[in-house]
Every structure is written in C-alpha cells, then in structure tokens.
Design a protein around this motif. Structure first.
Motif, PDB file in Angstrom:
ATOM      1  N   ASP A 265       3.107   5.647   5.414  1.00  0.00           N
ATOM      2  CA  ASP A 265       2.362   6.848   5.087  1.00  0.00           C
ATOM      3  C   ASP A 265       3.147   7.850   4.323  1.00  0.00           C
ATOM      4  N   SER A 266       4.344   8.167   4.667  1.00  0.00           N
ATOM      5  CA  SER A 266       5.034   9.216   4.154  1.00  0.00           C
ATOM      6  C   SER A 266       5.490   8.611   2.514  1.00  0.00           C
ATOM      7  N   ALA A 267       5.792   7.292   2.403  1.00  0.00           N
ATOM      8  CA  ALA A 267       6.178   6.764   1.103  1.00  0.00           C
ATOM      9  C   ALA A 267       4.932   6.865   0.013  1.00  0.00           C
ATOM     10  N   MET A 268       3.741   6.525   0.724  1.00  0.00           N
ATOM     11  CA  MET A 268       2.331   6.694  -0.216  1.00  0.00           C
ATOM     12  C   MET A 268       2.254   8.161  -0.879  1.00  0.00           C
ATOM     13  N   LYS A 269       2.598   8.998   0.043  1.00  0.00           N
ATOM     14  CA  LYS A 269       2.576  10.511  -0.631  1.00  0.00           C
ATOM     15  C   LYS A 269       3.763  10.663  -1.513  1.00  0.00           C
ATOM     16  N   SER A 270       4.772  10.177  -1.507  1.00  0.00           N
ATOM     17  CA  SER A 270       6.030  10.539  -2.137  1.00  0.00           C
ATOM     18  C   SER A 270       6.346   9.731  -3.463  1.00  0.00           C
ATOM     19  N   TYR A 271       5.993   8.645  -3.765  1.00  0.00           N
ATOM     20  CA  TYR A 271       6.262   7.830  -4.799  1.00  0.00           C
ATOM     21  C   TYR A 271       5.331   7.866  -5.779  1.00  0.00           C
ATOM     22  N   PRO A 272       5.661   8.181  -7.003  1.00  0.00           N
ATOM     23  CA  PRO A 272       4.807   7.842  -8.060  1.00  0.00           C
ATOM     24  C   PRO A 272       4.616   6.439  -8.482  1.00  0.00           C
ATOM     25  N   ASP A 273       3.514   6.015  -9.055  1.00  0.00           N
ATOM     26  CA  ASP A 273       3.359   4.767  -9.642  1.00  0.00           C
ATOM     27  C   ASP A 273       4.058   3.814  -9.999  1.00  0.00           C
ATOM     28  N   SER A 274       4.906   4.655 -10.959  1.00  0.00           N
ATOM     29  CA  SER A 274       6.020   3.782 -11.513  1.00  0.00           C
ATOM     30  C   SER A 274       6.987   3.329 -10.845  1.00  0.00           C
ATOM     31  N   GLN A 275       7.072   3.889  -9.268  1.00  0.00           N
ATOM     32  CA  GLN A 275       8.089   3.484  -8.532  1.00  0.00           C
ATOM     33  C   GLN A 275       7.665   2.453  -7.345  1.00  0.00           C
ATOM     34  N   LEU A 276       6.321   2.248  -7.200  1.00  0.00           N
ATOM     35  CA  LEU A 276       5.758   1.717  -6.112  1.00  0.00           C
ATOM     36  C   LEU A 276       6.286   0.221  -5.908  1.00  0.00           C
ATOM     37  N   ASP A 277       6.283  -0.558  -7.123  1.00  0.00           N
ATOM     38  CA  ASP A 277       6.798  -1.981  -7.276  1.00  0.00           C
ATOM     39  C   ASP A 277       8.182  -1.970  -6.457  1.00  0.00           C
ATOM     40  N   GLN A 278       9.145  -1.248  -6.986  1.00  0.00           N
ATOM     41  CA  GLN A 278      10.330  -1.218  -6.488  1.00  0.00           C
ATOM     42  C   GLN A 278      10.700  -0.902  -5.157  1.00  0.00           C
ATOM     43  N   GLU A 279      10.161   0.461  -4.705  1.00  0.00           N
ATOM     44  CA  GLU A 279      10.459   0.953  -3.486  1.00  0.00           C
ATOM     45  C   GLU A 279       9.634   0.709  -2.443  1.00  0.00           C
ATOM     46  N   VAL A 280       8.188   0.627  -2.621  1.00  0.00           N
ATOM     47  CA  VAL A 280       7.431   0.328  -1.487  1.00  0.00           C
ATOM     48  C   VAL A 280       6.938  -0.974  -1.072  1.00  0.00           C
ATOM     49  N   SER A 281       6.909  -1.873  -2.239  1.00  0.00           N
ATOM     50  CA  SER A 281       6.568  -3.320  -2.233  1.00  0.00           C
ATOM     51  C   SER A 281       7.407  -3.829  -0.972  1.00  0.00           C
ATOM     52  N   PRO A 282       8.517  -3.497  -0.690  1.00  0.00           N
ATOM     53  CA  PRO A 282       9.270  -4.462   0.334  1.00  0.00           C
ATOM     54  C   PRO A 282       8.645  -4.146   1.654  1.00  0.00           C
ATOM     55  N   LEU A 283       8.346  -2.677   1.678  1.00  0.00           N
ATOM     56  CA  LEU A 283       7.791  -2.115   3.235  1.00  0.00           C
ATOM     57  C   LEU A 283       6.667  -2.842   3.230  1.00  0.00           C
ATOM     58  N   ILE A 284       5.480  -2.884   2.298  1.00  0.00           N
ATOM     59  CA  ILE A 284       4.318  -3.726   2.445  1.00  0.00           C
ATOM     60  C   ILE A 284       4.668  -4.910   3.042  1.00  0.00           C
ATOM     61  N   CYS A 285       5.452  -5.931   2.343  1.00  0.00           N
ATOM     62  CA  CYS A 285       5.881  -7.207   2.725  1.00  0.00           C
ATOM     63  C   CYS A 285       6.259  -7.322   4.024  1.00  0.00           C
ATOM     64  N   ALA A 286       7.222  -6.486   4.389  1.00  0.00           N
ATOM     65  CA  ALA A 286       7.652  -6.335   5.724  1.00  0.00           C
ATOM     66  C   ALA A 286       6.562  -6.040   6.920  1.00  0.00           C
ATOM     67  N   LEU A 287       5.492  -5.280   6.670  1.00  0.00           N
ATOM     68  CA  LEU A 287       4.293  -5.178   7.592  1.00  0.00           C
ATOM     69  C   LEU A 287       3.749  -6.186   7.533  1.00  0.00           C
ATOM     70  N   SER A 288       3.400  -7.278   6.649  1.00  0.00           N
ATOM     71  CA  SER A 288       2.718  -8.498   6.390  1.00  0.00           C
ATOM     72  C   SER A 288       3.531  -9.401   7.508  1.00  0.00           C
ATOM     73  N   VAL A 289       5.048  -9.468   7.458  1.00  0.00           N
ATOM     74  CA  VAL A 289       5.721 -10.447   8.096  1.00  0.00           C
ATOM     75  C   VAL A 289       5.531  -9.910   9.617  1.00  0.00           C
ATOM     76  N   PHE A 290       5.812  -8.787   9.677  1.00  0.00           N
ATOM     77  CA  PHE A 290       5.762  -8.115  11.197  1.00  0.00           C
ATOM     78  C   PHE A 290       4.399  -8.342  11.773  1.00  0.00           C
ATOM     79  N   TYR A 291       3.377  -8.138  10.788  1.00  0.00           N
ATOM     80  CA  TYR A 291       1.972  -8.482  11.758  1.00  0.00           C
ATOM     81  C   TYR A 291       1.670  -9.987  11.830  1.00  0.00           C
TER      82      TYR A 291
END
Length: 493
Positions: A265-291
């Motif tokens: 939630d904090s990351a989606m409010k903080s990072y611009p589109d240009s940084q989503l791939d590098q910064e936030v994608s691993p968190l999305i993948c980790a959530l998938s694995v966690f789930y």
C-alpha cells in the motif's frame, strides 16, 4: 592534504604495496604504520585510475593475506575494505581471489559475532558469486556457510526491539551488515538451488525481521532491508514445517500478510510508473508465492463472496480482502476508485511497467484460485481477457452465459443475492451512467453495424471466444434487410 593524481598517484600506490608486501615477509612495520598504509591504500583504491598495482595478482594476494592471516582484527578489517573495493571495481580480481583458496577462511570469519566482519566478509563472498569458479556447494557442505548466514540473521532478529516497529531506529552498521547478509543469502540460494534446504532455518528469522523491523517512513518504503527481505521469499522453500510456522503462525496467522500488504500500500503511493518494475514487482511476486503456499481449506472460495475464515485460511482471506475489488470499487468502473485494488488494476496495462503489470495479473489469477470464471468475476472481462489470451486459457462458456443473463436481466444474474455486475467493466449495473445522446441516424446505425461485424469476425479468428456474430445472426433471422438504392434516392428527393 590533497592526494596525488596521475603518475604521482600510481607511484604512491606502488610504493605502498611494496612496503606492505615486504612487511608480510619481515614484519618491519609497527601496527599503526601498517594500518595507516592500508587506510591510505583504501583511499587510492576508490578510483581505479592510476591504481593498477592494487588490482594485480600480487596486489590481491597481499591484501588477502593481511585480511585473513593477520593476528590483528583492525589490520584485517582495513585490508578487507581495500579488498572488497577491488573486487567490486574490477571483476577480473574476483577469480584471482578465488584462485588463492581463502574461501574456507572467509566462511570461518563469517561466524564472528561482529557486524563489521559480517558486512565485509558477506560482501566479499557475495562478489565472488559473480563470474568465478567458486564452489558454493562445498562452502555449504564443508564450511558451514548456510549455518553462518542463518546465525547472523538470528542475531539481527534478536536485537530488534519488539513492539516498537514504527518508532525504533536501527544502528547504521547493523543495517548495512543485515543488507549484505540478505543479499548473500539470495545469491547463494539462486546459484546453488540444490542446497536450498540448508537454509530452511533462515525463514523464522526473516519473518521476525520483516515484521519487527521499524516500518519505513521514507518516500521509498522498499529501501533496504525490506527489498532484500522480500527477495529471499522468492528463493526459499515456503512449504517446510519451519516455513509454515514462521510465515503463518497459528497465534497470529495474518502477521506477515499484514506487513506485506502494508508495504505494498505504501509502495503504490510512493513510486512513479518508471520505478514499478524494479522496485515493486518483486513484492507482487512475493505476495503471489506467499498466497499460494498459505494454508487453505479445500472448500475455500477464492472470490469476493463471503467465506468462513478459520486459522487455517486466515492469511489467504486477509490478502483477498485487501486486494480483490470491494463494493466501493464496483460503484464505478474497476480501476477508477482511490483504493489499493484500483491502484493495482490501473497498472494492468501500464506500458511503462511491463514486468509489474504481468506480476499483478498473475497475482490476481492466484487470488482467483487459478480459475478463469472466478478470475473474470473478480476483475471483469475487460482486464481478464488479455491475460487469458496471452496464457492460452480459454474463456469458459459459463462466463459468456452469465454475461448474456445479466444483459437480459434473466434468472441467476445475481447469484447469492449479490447485485448485478457488468461482466466487462466490473461495475454494478445499477450504478452505470450513460450520456444522454440523440438517437442515431440510419447512416450512423449502418456504420456501427459494419464496425461491430468486423470486430466480431476478428474476435472469432483469435479462437479465444467461440461466439456467433450478432450481426450475422440478425441477418440470418431476417431482422436486418438491405435497403435498395432507390430508397436512398427517394430520401434525397
């Protein structure tokens, strides 16, 4: 005093290394002189230009011997700093170090309960995992590399103040050492996949650090150590009893889920589109694995409908409740509301973040039980269709049947007493608003019919959906007749 540059710097570096190499043989330098020489060499080595002697085989060997054979911890750490800089700046020096055969001593040094040693030796071994012949399985099996990494993580977990995760501040050196240990853990498990089980004991400490470490207050919430903690979840085995107990503890089954969702939630409010791939994608993948690896009862439905939450499925239920569109999201077209699910869906087609949008789509497919019908129900056919087509997943007839029922207002269009939803946009039908437009002219109707005919023909050719063109069907049923040319001329008259 200004440092020399150019040829003068090269001469100074050569003299320092000659002095240190000679000292290895005769021990002519006093401890303070030895440490001062290494400190000066470190300053020169930060810029590789005119510092060539440092990066030679002889230079690396001299530094390595001071780093691991010296009886002085201070001298050893001075040498380690110069050595780490050299291996970082010049990739060819990494194989030189490996050829010297000091990996066993490095692993032994990693056992020390000292944050400087942890930082420097972890970085040194980390650098040798790139482009060298280092034998990581041997270090794990014979020199307890995995045990040392786990022990260092345990020390970090023990030192974190419990119950102060929003206010406490960690010591800088401790933070740097933790980051290097986590990076080393990621690389070793990535390059020695057959030995991942040796790191099973790391997950309880990773979960503890993830939850107890002060929550980031900066504008970049996925700064170290959180980005490195998240990366480790992508490599480790989450199915072991130790992992299950750590990530989904019976006493607090949603503890880790809450922290991951808070970071997202904090990351989606903080990072611009240009940084989503590098910064936030691993968190999305980790959530998938966690789930995917979270405990779940067989009858649990991965939809937005209400289900009974038990300790066995609490983690999954919490993730679904936070990420699947809610009634608030469905008051408008999905992706338009100011909620976390909407912010994620808005990036589903983001051209600036292809990796991120793919990770989000796979996450929602996991949240839907990897079932195409539930997937369409959860995010709408508008979002789901592209993912299903790219992954060669056919659209079930049930989806098309429900769409027709809702469009016709027939029986079963709102199962379980739920409000009707537009299957394309995901919006509640009774919340849809249409512009008050004047009735179309006959010419406009003909153009629209032609456009729809072409669109449906193209859709049929993809093979994704098996559906009869409605324009073609209307012609076959005699509900559309072609007007003779005389009608157009009469109209003009």
């Amino acid at each position: 005093m200004a440092q020399p540059s150019g040829p003068a710097k090269l001469d100074a570096v050569r003299k320092l290394l000659n002095k240190l190499t000679e000292d290895l043989k005769s021990s002519t330098l006093q401890p303070q002189e030895r440490d001062a020489a290494l400190e000066e060499l470190k300053l020169y080595g930060r810029d590789p230009s005119y510092a060539d002697p440092i990066f030679t085989k002889e230079g690396i060997e001299t530094l390595t011997k001071f780093a691991f054979d010296s009886s002085s911890d201070t001298t050893s750490r001075h040498a380690l700093r110069v050595l780490c800089n050299a291996l970082f700046l010049k990739s060819e020096t990494r194989q030189i170090f490996v050829d010297l055969g000091y990996e066993a001593k490095a692993c032994e040094r990693l056992k020390n309960d000292n944050r400087d040693d942890e930082f420097l030796v972890s970085r040194l071994i980390l650098l040798t995992t790139y482009g060298t012949s280092i034998d990581l399985p041997k270090l794990i099996e014979q020199h307890q590399l995995a045990d040392s990494i786990i022990q260092n993580l345990a020390r970090h977990a023990e030192r974190l103040p419990k119950g102060q995760s929003t206010t406490a501040t960690a010591a800088p050196m401790r933070e740097m050492a933790l980051a290097e240990t986590l990076k080393l853990l990621f690389n070793v498990t990535n390059f020695a996949k057959k030995h991942i089980s040796a790191f099973d004991g790391a997950l309880p400490h990773i979960a503890s650090i993830l939850c107890d470490h002060p929550f980031p207050q900066s504008k970049t919430p996925l700064d170290p150590p959180f980005n490195f903690l998240i990366n480790t979840l992508l490599n480790l085995d989450l199915t072991t009893p130790a992992a299950q107990a750590a990530l989904y503890p019976p006493a607090e089954p949603t503890r880790v889920a809450e922290r991951l969702l808070g970071l997202l939630d904090s990351a989606m409010k903080s990072y611009p589109d240009s940084q989503l791939d590098q910064e936030v994608s691993p968190l999305i993948c980790a959530l998938s694995v966690f789930y995917r690896h979270a405990p779940a009862e067989e009858d649990t439905k991965a939809t937005t409908t209400t289900t009974t939450t038990t300790p066995a499925n609490a983690a999954r239920a919490r993730v679904r409740a936070a990420l699947l569109p809610t009634d608030e999201d469905r008051h408008t077209v999905l992706g338009k509301a100011d909620t976390l699910p909407s912010r994620l869906l808005r990036n589903w087609t983001n051209p600036l973040a292809p990796q991120f949008r793919s990770a989000v789509a796979h996450l929602y497919f996991d949240l839907s039980g990897r079932d195409a019908v539930r997937f369409v129900e959860n995010v709408g056919y508008g979002y789901a269709s592209g993912f299903l087509f790219e992954n060669k997943i056919s659209v079930p007839e049930e989806v098309m049947r429900r769409q027709q029922q809702q469009q016709q207002g027939g029986e079963g269009s709102a199962a379980g007493g739920r409000r009707d939803v537009n299957p394309i946009t995901g919006q509640f039908l009774d919340d849809e608003k249409f512009p008050d437009l004047p009735e179309m002219t006959m010419e406009e109707k003909e153009r629209e019919a032609e456009r729809l005919f072409v669109l449906f023909e193209r859709l049929k050719q993809t093979g994704v959906v098996s559906v009869q063109n409605p324009v073609e069907k209307a012609v076959q049923e005699g509900r559309i007749q072609e007007l003779p040319d005389d009608d157009e001329e009469d109209d003009l008259d």
